[in-house]
Design an enzyme around this catalytic site. Structure first.
Site, mmCIF file in Angstrom:
data_model
loop_
_atom_site.group_PDB
_atom_site.id
_atom_site.type_symbol
_atom_site.label_atom_id
_atom_site.label_comp_id
_atom_site.label_asym_id
_atom_site.label_seq_id
_atom_site.Cartn_x
_atom_site.Cartn_y
_atom_site.Cartn_z
ATOM 1 N N ASN A 12 17.910 19.890 -34.524
ATOM 2 C CA ASN A 12 17.501 21.294 -34.651
ATOM 3 C C ASN A 12 18.574 22.031 -35.453
ATOM 4 O O ASN A 12 19.655 22.299 -34.944
ATOM 5 C CB ASN A 12 17.360 21.888 -33.235
ATOM 6 C CG ASN A 12 17.101 23.381 -33.259
ATOM 7 O OD1 ASN A 12 16.751 23.948 -34.294
ATOM 8 N ND2 ASN A 12 17.266 24.016 -32.102
ATOM 9 N N LYS A 14 18.560 25.006 -36.494
ATOM 10 C CA LYS A 14 18.626 26.446 -36.198
ATOM 11 C C LYS A 14 18.667 27.228 -37.523
ATOM 12 O O LYS A 14 18.053 26.797 -38.490
ATOM 13 C CB LYS A 14 19.813 26.747 -35.286
ATOM 14 C CG LYS A 14 19.797 25.856 -34.037
ATOM 15 C CD LYS A 14 20.757 26.259 -32.971
ATOM 16 C CE LYS A 14 20.632 25.288 -31.808
ATOM 17 N NZ LYS A 14 21.460 25.668 -30.663
ATOM 18 N N HIS A 102 12.476 27.154 -26.848
ATOM 19 C CA HIS A 102 13.932 26.970 -26.927
ATOM 20 C C HIS A 102 14.601 28.183 -26.272
ATOM 21 O O HIS A 102 14.145 29.316 -26.431
ATOM 22 C CB HIS A 102 14.365 26.836 -28.380
ATOM 23 C CG HIS A 102 15.793 26.415 -28.517
ATOM 24 N ND1 HIS A 102 16.835 27.290 -28.327
ATOM 25 C CD2 HIS A 102 16.350 25.199 -28.754
ATOM 26 C CE1 HIS A 102 17.980 26.634 -28.465
ATOM 27 N NE2 HIS A 102 17.710 25.360 -28.726
ATOM 28 N N GLU A 104 17.091 29.897 -26.952
ATOM 29 C CA GLU A 104 17.475 31.002 -27.837
ATOM 30 C C GLU A 104 16.279 31.902 -28.127
ATOM 31 O O GLU A 104 16.403 33.120 -28.189
ATOM 32 C CB GLU A 104 18.092 30.443 -29.135
ATOM 33 C CG GLU A 104 19.502 29.916 -28.874
ATOM 34 C CD GLU A 104 19.976 28.853 -29.839
ATOM 35 O OE1 GLU A 104 19.363 28.644 -30.903
ATOM 36 O OE2 GLU A 104 20.990 28.200 -29.500
ATOM 37 N N GLU A 174 17.546 21.342 -21.624
ATOM 38 C CA GLU A 174 18.717 21.914 -22.287
ATOM 39 C C GLU A 174 19.320 22.999 -21.402
ATOM 40 O O GLU A 174 18.885 24.160 -21.463
ATOM 41 C CB GLU A 174 18.318 22.530 -23.625
ATOM 42 C CG GLU A 174 17.742 21.548 -24.607
ATOM 43 C CD GLU A 174 17.965 22.019 -26.033
ATOM 44 O OE1 GLU A 174 18.630 21.298 -26.772
ATOM 45 O OE2 GLU A 174 17.508 23.114 -26.385
ATOM 46 N N GLY A 180 25.680 24.648 -27.572
ATOM 47 C CA GLY A 180 26.618 25.196 -28.552
ATOM 48 C C GLY A 180 27.970 25.581 -27.967
ATOM 49 O O GLY A 180 28.761 26.256 -28.611
ATOM 50 N N SER A 216 25.281 20.247 -26.715
ATOM 51 C CA SER A 216 26.573 19.688 -27.147
ATOM 52 C C SER A 216 26.592 18.153 -27.171
ATOM 53 O O SER A 216 27.590 17.530 -26.811
ATOM 54 C CB SER A 216 27.715 20.235 -26.280
ATOM 55 O OG SER A 216 27.756 21.641 -26.358
HETATM 56 P P1 PGA Z 1 23.906 22.072 -29.554
HETATM 57 O O1 PGA Z 1 22.416 22.706 -29.551
HETATM 58 O O2 PGA Z 1 23.746 20.589 -29.735
HETATM 59 O O3 PGA Z 1 24.586 22.732 -30.719
HETATM 60 O O4 PGA Z 1 24.504 22.412 -28.240
HETATM 61 C C1 PGA Z 1 21.355 22.080 -28.893
HETATM 62 C C2 PGA Z 1 20.087 22.895 -29.030
HETATM 63 O O5 PGA Z 1 20.140 24.121 -28.892
HETATM 64 O O6 PGA Z 1 19.001 22.351 -29.267
#
Ligand code: PGA
Length: 261
Positions: A12, A14, A102, A104, A174, A180, A216
């Site tokens: 992803n 983003k 997601h 976010e 997640e 992140g 992460s």
């Molecule tokens: P990350 O993001 O690997 O940067 O923690 C994962 C995600 O939000 O899908």
């Protein structure tokens, strides 16, 4: 006889990489996959909308064994929805997957459980594959209420889903506190949650759905999360932006699958 599903690794991106950078990364991944094919692993990249056409073109012309997904889609088919993109538009571009729910988008764009449900329904009705993202905030984990929290997210999105769409569903766990942040959930935490998710999915007759972990993930922690966490693959953010780190996660999944079989 139960068969181990093929691992699935989804990158992803983003809101990162413009189309020139996307082409560069696509070409790098193409070369690496030609040199060392991931024979047992399904790979998906999920770029920003403006990169999708470039990515599908490279994948087709270079015959790279990789699908393209979208980070978001409208729940509506067409009409006066400024700034939105429809499932039909994605399909015309050979997109095969869509992320839905997601954290976010839930947090920043008011994506309620109702919107998650209507979006998921639009995705599967169009024949696209859906990756339903679920996961708890740190406060929920600290109160030890993570199982109830994700159960509710799963049920509100998947309960009553027409059986003909079941094969289109993948679930990504997640935990918000691990996205992140560099804080990966431990393999024990992931393992316990995977067992829980699979039992709720089985109650919903979705026991065959693949369960991914995201938060992460990198080349160093992928093997443990896969082995002890019991997941079927990963939804990768930051580490999917560089060919080497994304490929190392893919290769880990490919090697683990060989061992597991
Ligand atoms: P990350 O993001 O690997 O940067 O923690 C994962 C995600 O939000 O899908």
């Amino acid at each position: 006889m139960t068969t181990t599903p093929k691992p699935l690794v989804i990158g992803n991106w983003k809101m990162n990489l413009d189309y020139v950078e996307a082409v560069h990364l696509g070409q790098q991944l193409g070369v690496m996959l030609k040199n060392k094919p991931a024979e047992h692993t399904d790979i998906v990249v999920v770029p920003p909308f403006v990169d999708i056409r470039s990515m599908t073109s490279i994948i087709e012309s270079e015959r790279i064994a990789m699908d393209v997904g979208a980070q978001h889609v409208s729940a509506y088919d067409n009409g006066a929805y400024t700034g939105e993109i429809s499932t039909t538009m994605l399909k015309r571009l050979n997109v095969q997957w869509v992320l839905v729910g997601h954290s976010e988008r839930r947090a920043m764009y008011d994506m309620t459980d109702e919107v998650v449900l209507s979006t998921l329904q639009a995705v599967v009705r169009s024949g696209l594959k859906v990756v339903l993202c679920v996961g708890e905030a740190l406060s929920v984990r600290e109160a030890n209420e993570q199982n109830d929290f994700v159960t509710q997210q799963l049920k509100s999105a998947l309960e009553g889903l027409d059986e003909k769409f079941h094969e289109l569903v993948t679930v990504a766990y997640e935990p918000i506190w691990a996205i992140g942040t560099g804080l990966t959930a431990s393999s024990d935490q992931v393992g316990a949650m995977t067992i829980h998710l699979r039992s709720v999915l089985a109650q919903l007759s979705l026991g065959a759905a693949r369960v991914l972990y995201g938060g992460s993930v990198n080349g160093e922690n992928a093997a443990t999360l896969l082995g002890e966490g019991g997941v079927d693959g990963f939804l990768v953010g930051g580490a999917s932006l560089k060919a080497e780190s994304f490929m190392s996660i893919i290769q880990t999944c490919d090697d683990c699958y060989d061992v597991k079989r």
